[in-house]
Write a protein that holds these residues in place. Structure first.
Motif, short mmCIF file in Angstrom:
data_model
loop_
_atom_site.label_atom_id
_atom_site.label_comp_id
_atom_site.label_asym_id
_atom_site.label_seq_id
_atom_site.Cartn_x
_atom_site.Cartn_y
_atom_site.Cartn_z
N PHE A 72 0.84 -1.19 0.00
CA PHE A 72 0.00 0.00 0.00
C PHE A 72 0.88 1.25 0.00
N VAL A 73 0.85 1.99 -1.09
CA VAL A 73 1.54 3.27 -1.33
C VAL A 73 2.96 3.30 -0.73
N GLY A 74 3.67 2.21 -0.85
CA GLY A 74 5.05 2.14 -0.39
C GLY A 74 5.22 2.09 1.12
N ARG A 75 4.12 1.98 1.85
CA ARG A 75 4.19 2.07 3.32
C ARG A 75 4.07 0.73 4.02
N ARG A 76 3.21 -0.14 3.48
CA ARG A 76 2.92 -1.39 4.20
C ARG A 76 2.72 -2.52 3.20
N LYS A 77 3.24 -3.70 3.55
CA LYS A 77 3.00 -4.88 2.74
C LYS A 77 1.98 -5.76 3.47
N TRP A 139 -8.83 0.02 -0.67
CA TRP A 139 -8.22 0.65 -1.84
C TRP A 139 -7.99 -0.35 -2.96
N LEU A 140 -7.81 -1.61 -2.62
CA LEU A 140 -7.54 -2.63 -3.63
C LEU A 140 -8.81 -3.32 -4.12
N VAL A 141 -9.73 -3.66 -3.20
CA VAL A 141 -10.83 -4.57 -3.57
C VAL A 141 -12.21 -3.94 -3.44
N TYR A 222 -4.99 -10.76 -12.12
CA TYR A 222 -4.24 -11.44 -11.06
C TYR A 222 -5.08 -12.64 -10.64
N GLY A 223 -4.55 -13.84 -10.85
CA GLY A 223 -5.39 -15.00 -10.64
C GLY A 223 -6.57 -14.91 -11.60
N ASN A 224 -7.77 -14.93 -11.06
CA ASN A 224 -8.98 -14.79 -11.87
C ASN A 224 -9.66 -13.44 -11.68
N LEU A 225 -8.94 -12.49 -11.09
CA LEU A 225 -9.52 -11.18 -10.79
C LEU A 225 -8.86 -10.09 -11.61
N MET A 226 -9.63 -9.06 -11.93
CA MET A 226 -9.10 -7.86 -12.55
C MET A 226 -8.92 -6.82 -11.44
N LEU A 227 -7.68 -6.42 -11.21
CA LEU A 227 -7.36 -5.49 -10.13
C LEU A 227 -6.56 -4.32 -10.68
N SER A 228 -6.78 -3.15 -10.06
CA SER A 228 -6.10 -1.93 -10.44
C SER A 228 -5.21 -1.46 -9.30
N GLY A 229 -4.00 -1.02 -9.65
CA GLY A 229 -3.11 -0.50 -8.61
C GLY A 229 -2.73 0.96 -8.78
N ASP A 230 -3.13 1.58 -9.89
CA ASP A 230 -2.70 2.94 -10.20
C ASP A 230 -3.71 3.94 -9.65
N GLN A 235 0.32 4.65 -5.29
CA GLN A 235 0.31 3.41 -6.03
C GLN A 235 0.19 2.19 -5.11
N LEU A 236 -0.58 1.21 -5.57
CA LEU A 236 -0.58 -0.11 -4.94
C LEU A 236 0.31 -0.99 -5.82
N THR A 237 1.31 -1.58 -5.22
CA THR A 237 2.32 -2.32 -5.97
C THR A 237 2.44 -3.75 -5.45
N GLU A 238 3.22 -4.54 -6.16
CA GLU A 238 3.47 -5.94 -5.79
C GLU A 238 2.16 -6.70 -5.55
#
Length: 253
Positions: A72-77, A139-141, A222-230, A235-238
């Motif tokens: 999450f935005v470079g802060r937490r995995k 933010w992701l789902v 990702y897997g069977n899901l469409m996900l956005s990170g931008d 940014q949501l990364t990894e």
């Protein structure tokens, strides 16, 4: 306790459902969660939420997805076992690792290499960890959570997004759920793809002006899901939807 600006403004609005593996035959369509305000929601908005679910991978694939991971935005995995409700959060700035179950609120916390043993401090940190997860997971789902407990949907109308794409706007508001039930979102649903393309955030549902507007871009499978990170500057990364994760992810620092 003062929260970072992003967490203060954007801490999630609902308690995300965690028992996502079906126990019997698949329910038809995209049934609402218990507590979804169906009678108070606009039928057109509900239909759009169902279209978003389908475009994002579909209810069956969402329910059958067990693990997710992201930064999450470079802060937490984050690591999340949706079936069990186990989470792991690695907070980079303060060298804190949270291991907890969001249903039982049992868990452990390590700060700067030392496990927290004081019961009162541990309880406080576990509560903090769940709040971080609620915010960061939304933010992701969010597209999969539009018919969750306590949610009301209202159709606003057609309006182009900031980048000029035609979209249908749906307002998401909340009834006594989550950390910040007074929040409100306007979600822009792309008229062609039926994916969420933008969201507008109001810290108070009664506000006329928004706290922010952000795009949802760079959808990938990702897997069977469409996900956005931008999210533009945030940014949501990894992002990952692994088929398996070792139990030690959720039990060992």
């Amino acid at each position: 306790m003062n929260k970072p600006l992003v967490t203060l403004f954007l801490s999630s609005l609902i308690v995300l459902l965690t028992n996502c593996t079906p126990r019997g035959p698949e329910p038809p369509g995209n049934p609402p969660a218990p507590g979804f305000n169906l009678s108070g929601s606009d039928p057109q908005a509900v239909a759009l939420a169902d279209q978003v679910m389908e475009a994002s991978g579909g209810r069956k694939n969402w329910d059958q997805t067990r693990y997710l991971s992201w930064v999450f935005v470079g802060r937490r995995k984050h690591f999340w076992d949706k079936m069990k409700g186990d989470i792991r959060i690695e907070s980079f700035a303060d060298s804190t690792t949270y291991l907890l179950n969001i249903n039982t609120m049992k868990g452990r916390v390590q700060k700067a290499g030392q496990e927290v043993k004081d019961p009162a401090l541990l309880d406080s940190l576990l509560t903090r960890g769940k709040s971080l997860w609620i915010n960061d997971a939304y933010w992701l789902v969010m597209p999969f959570k539009m018919k969750d407990d306590g949610v009301t949907l209202q159709y606003i109308g057609q309006e182009p997004t900031a980048d000029g794409r035609p979209a249908d706007l749906v307002a998401i508001s909340f009834q006594a759920v989550g950390d910040t039930p007074d929040n409100k979102y306007h979600v822009a649903i792309d008229q062609e793809t039926k994916l969420v393309s933008e969201w507008t955030f109001f810290r108070e549902a009664t506000q006329d002006s928004a706290d922010f507007i952000m795009p949802w871009r760079d959808y990938q499978k990702y897997g069977n899901l469409m996900l956005s990170g931008d999210r533009d500057k945030l940014q949501l990364t990894e992002i990952s939807v692994p088929e398996q994760l070792p139990d030690s992810i959720f039990t060992t620092f």
